[in-house]
Design an enzyme around this catalytic site. Structure first.
Site, short mmCIF file in Angstrom:
data_model
loop_
_atom_site.label_atom_id
_atom_site.label_comp_id
_atom_site.label_asym_id
_atom_site.label_seq_id
_atom_site.Cartn_x
_atom_site.Cartn_y
_atom_site.Cartn_z
N CYS A 1 17.03 -3.40 -3.47
CA CYS A 1 16.75 -4.17 -2.25
C CYS A 1 16.02 -5.47 -2.57
O CYS A 1 16.56 -6.56 -2.43
CB CYS A 1 15.94 -3.33 -1.27
N ASP A 2 14.76 -5.36 -3.03
CA ASP A 2 13.97 -6.56 -3.26
C ASP A 2 14.61 -7.51 -4.29
O ASP A 2 14.51 -8.72 -4.16
CB ASP A 2 12.56 -6.18 -3.75
N VAL A 3 15.25 -6.94 -5.32
CA VAL A 3 15.76 -7.79 -6.41
C VAL A 3 16.99 -8.58 -5.99
O VAL A 3 17.47 -9.44 -6.74
CB VAL A 3 16.08 -6.98 -7.68
N TYR B 1 10.21 -2.09 -1.67
CA TYR B 1 8.79 -1.86 -1.90
C TYR B 1 7.91 -2.97 -1.35
O TYR B 1 6.82 -2.75 -0.85
CB TYR B 1 8.55 -1.69 -3.40
N SER B 2 8.42 -4.22 -1.40
CA SER B 2 7.60 -5.36 -0.97
C SER B 2 7.37 -5.34 0.53
O SER B 2 6.47 -6.00 1.03
CB SER B 2 8.29 -6.66 -1.35
#
Lengths: 119, 471
Positions: B394-396, B434-435
């Protein structure tokens, strides 16, 4: 040998040599790299064994014995699991061939079967 | 004379160790490099036992066998998703050993500055204890025994700052020759342990690679300090090299997230999702219940995107590992290649829970090393690619990192998956990574969403592409 300066030079030399060598390690190998250096950091085993070259009281003897076990766990486990990982990376890059496909599928099944043995 | 011989032997062993590390630059020689490094350590061990025979060979030998046996068992059985926890655990064991050796050696010498370097000894003792407590906490988090979310202990900053100050004050006192009370070094262990826990509980989830690299460097330095205390140059060299490696990895992980090590360890800038700009809490939490009809439509769209694509880039994330989908992902990649498509994997440096984690997971599943591409190499290729297949990441791949300011991930380099003609996303649900930053990619016009277990989603794709044995 007891010269602190000499020891500092050895520290600096190893740090710099390690730094420039490890900068070139491809990111794909970072997990095995960390696992290997982790094993190397268990080298305190040598220090723990040195303690046993002289007499100690019971408390220190017990502590030192614990240090030997812990450091051995670190060294042996680190090198063993690194070797296991690096085996995965040695596989030659090849397009799946019609004949080789079956073989390859067996490769995939083997780890998952042994894994399912674990609770 | 004797000590010169020892020095020569140590230098030779250090060169062997360096030769081992050097071989890690080439993946085909890395295995022999690992063997070479192990050989250097074993030789050092043999020579040491020959020169300084232990007084109780049976007991010491028993301890060696016990440690090695347990280590071997664990190493053979561990699964690759648990590698970060194992490395953290081993690292903790090494840290504790360094701490104990420093303590015992100092106390045995009666803390006499003429016999033993008490200043360095205290540093080794404290750093070893910090890395032990911190690594064990990290191992507990990674294996699910402890809460994964960052936690702040009461008096967090006081414990940390107090320990650091006390350690350096003590070390400095000892270094200038002022005698330290005999009980003090042992007492220092308690705040050091607390400080280790304090550092580790503040970090969680996607920041774990930084934490593990950081403690890796810490154990290396603790071992080097320990080497000064016992006057063994090989030990110092090993510790220094591990310190260098850990430093490089920590730096690489921080750079890949555009965050400083201080920010990661302070854990301050992870903002809860609800406070993110443009994030509507009710929409994320309550949302409409998913309709089966929508799911079927997306699956059909995903299938045709996969069939029509000439080039595919697979973007794996930690979600792939959690779903145990890596074997199926690799199978899908092989299948797509057989259908004449070009396939590669785009690996973000911080994907997973330790540096390089994704590569090991995929390599275990049988992925071809040459197809595991690093971020810099693959990013320019996304815009010429027909399909980006995101699996549990997700974040990446979150474009908000580029286009939105003032989020925890702003400025973080990402994989440019959104530039591909189509993006198929196999994630568990639409919740942010996570962010805590919402992912605009989920609402992009070129995105096709396959919510649910990644293994099941990949299995459906495999099945329709004509592989019967997909599990």
């Amino acid at each position: 040998m007891n010269d602190l300066l000499l020891l500092a030079v050895i520290f600096a030399f190893s740090f710099v040599a390690g730094y420039f060598l490890i900068l070139r390690v491809p990111t794909q190998l970072h997990t095995p790299l960390m696992s290997m250096t982790n094993a190397v950091s268990g080298v305190t085993l040598l220090g723990a064994l040195l303690l046993f070259a002289a007499r100690m009281d019971t408390l220190h003897r017990t502590l030192s014995l614990a240090a030997v076990i812990l450091a051995t766990f670190n060294v042996a486990g680190g090198f063993a699991v690194t070797d296991r990982m690096l085996k995965f990376f040695r596989k030659e890059g090849k397009m799946p061939q019609p004949g080789g496909a079956l073989e390859r599928r067996d490769d995939l099944k083997a780890p998952s079967q042994s894994a399912s043995d674990n609770p | 004379m004797d000590s010169w011989l020892q020095l020569a032997i140590d230098l030779a062993l250090i060169l062997v160790l360096i030769a081992g590390v050097a071989q890690f630059r080439d993946r085909k020689r890395a295995r022999s490099g690992n063997f070479t490094a192990a050989l250097a350590l074993m030789s050092a061990l043999g020579i040491l036992l020959y020169r300084y025979p232990v007084l109780e060979p049976a007991v010491v030998f028993g301890a060696l066998v016990a440690g090695a046996a347990v280590a071997g068992l664990v190493a053979v059985r561990v699964r690759m998703i648990h590698m970060p926890a194992l490395v953290a655990f081993q690292n903790g064991a090494g840290g504790l050993a360094a701490s104990i050796v420093s303590l015992v050696e100092m106390e045995r010498a009666g803390l006499d500055p003429a016999v033993v370097n008490v200043g360095v000894g205290i540093l080794g003792l404290v750093l070893g204890a910090v890395t032990f407590a911190g690594s064990m906490t990290a191992a507990g988090k990674l294996s699910g025994f402890l809460r994964q979310r960052p936690t702040v202990m009461p008096g967090h900053a006081v414990v940390l700052a107090g320990t650091v100050l006390a350690t350096f004050a003590l070390g400095a006192l000892a270094a200038v020759g002022i005698s330290v009370p005999a009980w003090l070094p042992a007492v220092m262990i308690a705040p050091a342990l607390l400080a280790g826990v304090a550092i580790a509980v503040r970090v969680g989830g996607a920041d774990m690679p930084v934490l593990i690299s950081f403690f890796n460097a810490g154990t290396g330095l603790a071992a080097a300090f320990c080497g000064v205390v016992v006057q063994n140059s090989f030990l110092i060299a090993c510790g220094a090299m591990v310190g260098a490696s850990g430093t490089i990895l920590t730096h690489a992980m921080c750079r890949a997230m555009n965050r400083s090590i201080v920010k990661v360890l302070a854990g301050g800038d992870v903002i809860p999702a609800a406070r993110m700009p443009g994030f509507d809490e009710s929409a994320g939490a309550a949302g409409e219940p998913r309709r089966r009809e929508d799911d079927r439509r997306s699956l059909r769209a995903a299938l045709s995107a996969v069939r029509d694509a000439g080039s595919v880039i697979i973007v794996p994330g930690y979600g792939m590992a959690l779903a145990q989908a890596q074997a199926d992902v690799v199978k899908l990649a092989d299948r797509l290649e057989k259908l004449g498509k070009t396939v590669s994997f785009a690996i973000h440096p911080v994907a997973g829970r330790m540096p390089g984690h994704m590569n090991v997971l995929l390599a275990e599943a049988g992925a071809d090393y040459e197809k595991l591409k690093q971020m810099d190499e693959i990013n320019p290729i996304f815009k010429e690619t027909d399909l980006a297949l995101v699996v549990g990441a997700c974040d990446v791949v979150n474009p908000a990192a580029i286009h939105v300011e003032d989020t925890p991930i702003s400025g973080m380099p990402i994989l440019l998956a959104y530039e591909a003609a189509h993006v198929v996303i196999c994630n568990l649900d639409e919740s942010p990574g996570y962010s805590g930053v919402d992912n605009p990619l989920y609402t992009a016009s070129n995105a096709i969403l396959l919510w649910g277990d990644a293994k099941a989603s990949i299995g459906q794709l495999l099945e329709s592409l004509g592989i019967s044995d997909s599990r």
